[in-house]
Design an enzyme around this catalytic site. Structure first.
Site, mmCIF file in Angstrom:
data_model
loop_
_atom_site.group_PDB
_atom_site.id
_atom_site.type_symbol
_atom_site.label_atom_id
_atom_site.label_comp_id
_atom_site.label_asym_id
_atom_site.label_seq_id
_atom_site.Cartn_x
_atom_site.Cartn_y
_atom_site.Cartn_z
ATOM 1 N N ARG A 75 0.818 -1.220 0.000
ATOM 2 C CA ARG A 75 0.000 0.000 0.000
ATOM 3 C C ARG A 75 0.852 1.270 0.000
ATOM 4 O O ARG A 75 0.474 2.315 -0.524
ATOM 5 C CB ARG A 75 -0.895 -0.017 1.258
ATOM 6 C CG ARG A 75 -1.929 1.078 1.301
ATOM 7 C CD ARG A 75 -2.670 1.049 2.628
ATOM 8 N NE ARG A 75 -1.810 1.421 3.733
ATOM 9 C CZ ARG A 75 -1.823 0.864 4.945
ATOM 10 N NH1 ARG A 75 -2.665 -0.115 5.226
ATOM 11 N NH2 ARG A 75 -1.010 1.273 5.891
ATOM 12 N N TYR A 125 -14.420 22.215 -11.499
ATOM 13 C CA TYR A 125 -14.981 20.908 -11.909
ATOM 14 C C TYR A 125 -16.085 20.473 -10.931
ATOM 15 O O TYR A 125 -15.881 20.482 -9.708
ATOM 16 C CB TYR A 125 -13.834 19.884 -11.952
ATOM 17 C CG TYR A 125 -14.284 18.454 -12.062
ATOM 18 C CD1 TYR A 125 -15.015 18.022 -13.153
ATOM 19 C CD2 TYR A 125 -13.987 17.539 -11.067
ATOM 20 C CE1 TYR A 125 -15.443 16.712 -13.253
ATOM 21 C CE2 TYR A 125 -14.389 16.218 -11.159
ATOM 22 C CZ TYR A 125 -15.123 15.820 -12.255
ATOM 23 O OH TYR A 125 -15.552 14.525 -12.348
ATOM 24 N N ASP A 132 -5.832 22.840 -10.675
ATOM 25 C CA ASP A 132 -6.221 21.657 -11.450
ATOM 26 C C ASP A 132 -5.719 21.884 -12.874
ATOM 27 O O ASP A 132 -6.238 22.725 -13.607
ATOM 28 C CB ASP A 132 -7.749 21.485 -11.419
ATOM 29 C CG ASP A 132 -8.197 20.230 -12.158
ATOM 30 O OD1 ASP A 132 -7.482 19.782 -13.072
ATOM 31 O OD2 ASP A 132 -9.288 19.707 -11.832
ATOM 32 N N LYS A 160 -7.381 11.242 -17.675
ATOM 33 C CA LYS A 160 -7.587 11.880 -18.986
ATOM 34 C C LYS A 160 -6.367 11.632 -19.876
ATOM 35 O O LYS A 160 -6.182 10.539 -20.352
ATOM 36 C CB LYS A 160 -7.873 13.375 -18.814
ATOM 37 C CG LYS A 160 -8.810 13.725 -17.644
ATOM 38 C CD LYS A 160 -10.181 13.111 -17.752
ATOM 39 C CE LYS A 160 -11.008 13.493 -16.533
ATOM 40 N NZ LYS A 160 -12.152 12.628 -16.314
HETATM 41 C C1 LIG Z 1 -10.859 19.240 -14.877
HETATM 42 C C2 LIG Z 1 -11.105 17.921 -14.223
HETATM 43 N N1 LIG Z 1 -10.490 17.660 -13.068
HETATM 44 C C3 LIG Z 1 -10.692 16.493 -12.413
HETATM 45 C C4 LIG Z 1 -11.537 15.535 -12.922
HETATM 46 C C5 LIG Z 1 -11.773 14.278 -12.137
HETATM 47 O O1 LIG Z 1 -11.127 13.185 -12.707
HETATM 48 P P1 LIG Z 1 -11.685 11.705 -12.442
HETATM 49 O O2 LIG Z 1 -12.809 11.509 -13.390
HETATM 50 O O3 LIG Z 1 -10.509 10.838 -12.721
HETATM 51 O O4 LIG Z 1 -12.114 11.626 -11.015
HETATM 52 C C6 LIG Z 1 -12.192 15.768 -14.135
HETATM 53 C C7 LIG Z 1 -13.112 14.741 -14.696
HETATM 54 O O5 LIG Z 1 -13.782 14.935 -15.669
HETATM 55 C C8 LIG Z 1 -11.979 16.993 -14.796
HETATM 56 O O6 LIG Z 1 -12.607 17.282 -15.955
#
Ligand SMILES: Cc1ncc(COP(=O)(O)O)c(C=O)c1O
Length: 391
Positions: free
Chosen positions: A57, A110, A183, A208
């Site tokens: 872990r 988000y 982000d 992504k």
């Molecule tokens: C800008 C952004 N940050 C974070 C995330 C979250 O990622 P996850 O889907 O892997 O939780 C997303 C998901 O669409 C996103 O568009």
């Protein structure tokens, strides 16, 4: 990589990151270590935690390879992997805040991250406000109090793609002793140099572009120095870890990240340019288009654009006509997420508390790595269906 050359470009770096074939019988890719238990040769070594690895872990050669690759790509000290992009958002926030702190988040954050903020922060005694992502530095400054410990950025904003004045906000935050988290999923390390912009906590949903094939859920929190130590410890105390196969798939995806990004960018620019000439489209939201309100910030701070953007259809077009257009598309899947090899479309679901959107239907497009002419032909046929449904 045979010679650790610090001057290589990021494009070359991702091809070789964390590989060490000579230590693995010549095998090119990083081996997948499946384990919980890691045995020690004797009780004294166990008692004193001797040896590089103690428990699955906490870290294995596989997890270490993926985290090191992302940290080095950002040229930052450490990257902690998390089981999703959303958990990278929560780790990036919780790892640096304590009860009594205050934090500021952009209204265009988000959506699931926003829900985390609204539901979890009050339970642990952290207060927060949402700010207009396009607010002036003076107005943002007036929202900072002695308790403010974190200013969070997401530029461009989710679904609506507002660009923020990142250098000005970072200067303000640091002058007022606040950390800055960002982000950076849209731009990735390739198109926005977060370290050079003095971002303290970089969040990227590896789901992504890094993993890039719509088959992995993973996130990374990247930081420097004491902040990095604090975040790593928070993750360890909370038992945050990622399955070895997901680390492996993410590293494998990373090898082609640069070429996928380039193809996705080119396709998005071609599709967005085509869309902006359609009379039904009343607004485009793509930071690299000169018509985008925040284009000057994108041009100043970013070195490329990804495949995600949105466009607004005239509010007089009924959903039945929009459905006829979208449901019949052959190459654009209807669904969440983005950053994979294949193109996607969905309708933006937006929750805002202090900013408003003009009337209209906002559709979000992600262009994958298909041929751009095929994507435009698919959308052309879709637009014809929409027009037919309106007659
Ligand atoms: C800008 C952004 N940050 C974070 C995330 C979250 O990622 P996850 O889907 O892997 O939780 C997303 C998901 O669409 C996103 O568009």
């Amino acid at each position: 990589m045979k010679n650790k050359d610090k001057n290589i470009s990021k494009s070359t770096y991702v091809v070789h990151a964390s590989t060490d074939p000579l230590s693995h019988h010549g095998i090119v890719n990083v081996p997948v270590y499946h384990t919980s238990t890691i045995l020690k040769p004797n009780l004294d070594d166990y008692r004193n935690s001797r040896g590089k690895y103690d428990y699955g872990r906490i870290g294995t050669p596989t997890s270490e390879a993926s985290e090191k690759a992302v940290a080095e790509l950002y040229q930052m000290d450490d990257a902690v992997a998390t089981p999703s992009g959303l958990s990278a958002i929560s780790l990036g926030i919780l790892g640096v805040l304590s009860s009594g702190d205050h934090a500021l988040f952009p209204d265009s954050m988000y959506g699931s991250g926003r829900r985390f903020v609204e539901h979890i922060l009050p339970r642990i005694g952290v207060s927060f406000d949402f700010y207009d992502p396009q607010t002036s530095v003076e107005d943002l400054s007036s929202m900072i109090s002695d308790q403010t410990a974190l200013i969070y950025l997401e530029s461009p904003g989710s679904q609506t793609f507002e660009m923020q004045d990142i250098p000005a906000i970072v200067r303000l935050a640091h002058d007022r002793n606040c950390l800055v988290a960002c982000d950076n999923t849209w731009a990735t390390a390739f198109y926005f140099n977060a370290n050079a912009h003095n971002i303290d906590v970089v969040i990227e949903a590896g789901t992504k572009y890094i993993s890039g094939h719509s088959d992995v859920s993973i996130g990374y929190v990247v930081s420097n120095g004491a902040t990095a130590k604090q975040i790593r410890q928070y993750a360890k105390l909370n038992g945050i870890c990622v399955a070895p196969d997901d680390h492996y798939l993410t590293l494998r995806g990373m090898r082609t990240m640069r070429v996928r990004l380039l193809a996705s960018q080119e396709n998005a620019l071609a599709v967005a340019s085509w869309l902006q000439d359609q009379p039904e489209v009343i607004a485009m939201r793509h930071p690299a288009l000169p018509s985008h309100p925040g284009h000057h910030h994108w041009k100043r701070d970013f070195t490329g654009s990804s495949g995600l953007f949105s466009f607004m259809l005239n509010p007089e077009i009924p959903f039945s006509a929009i459905d006829a257009m979208v449901d019949g598309l052959a190459l654009f899947g209807i669904g969440d997420s983005w950053g994979g090899h294949e193109s996607l479309i969905n309708q933006a679901k937006i929750k805002r508390s202090i900013t408003n959107l003009p009337a209209g239907t906002l559709l979000r497009i992600y262009t994958g790595i298909e041929d751009k002419d095929d994507l435009i032909n698919d959308l052309t046929a879709g637009m014809e269906r929409l027009r037919k449904a309106m007659t």
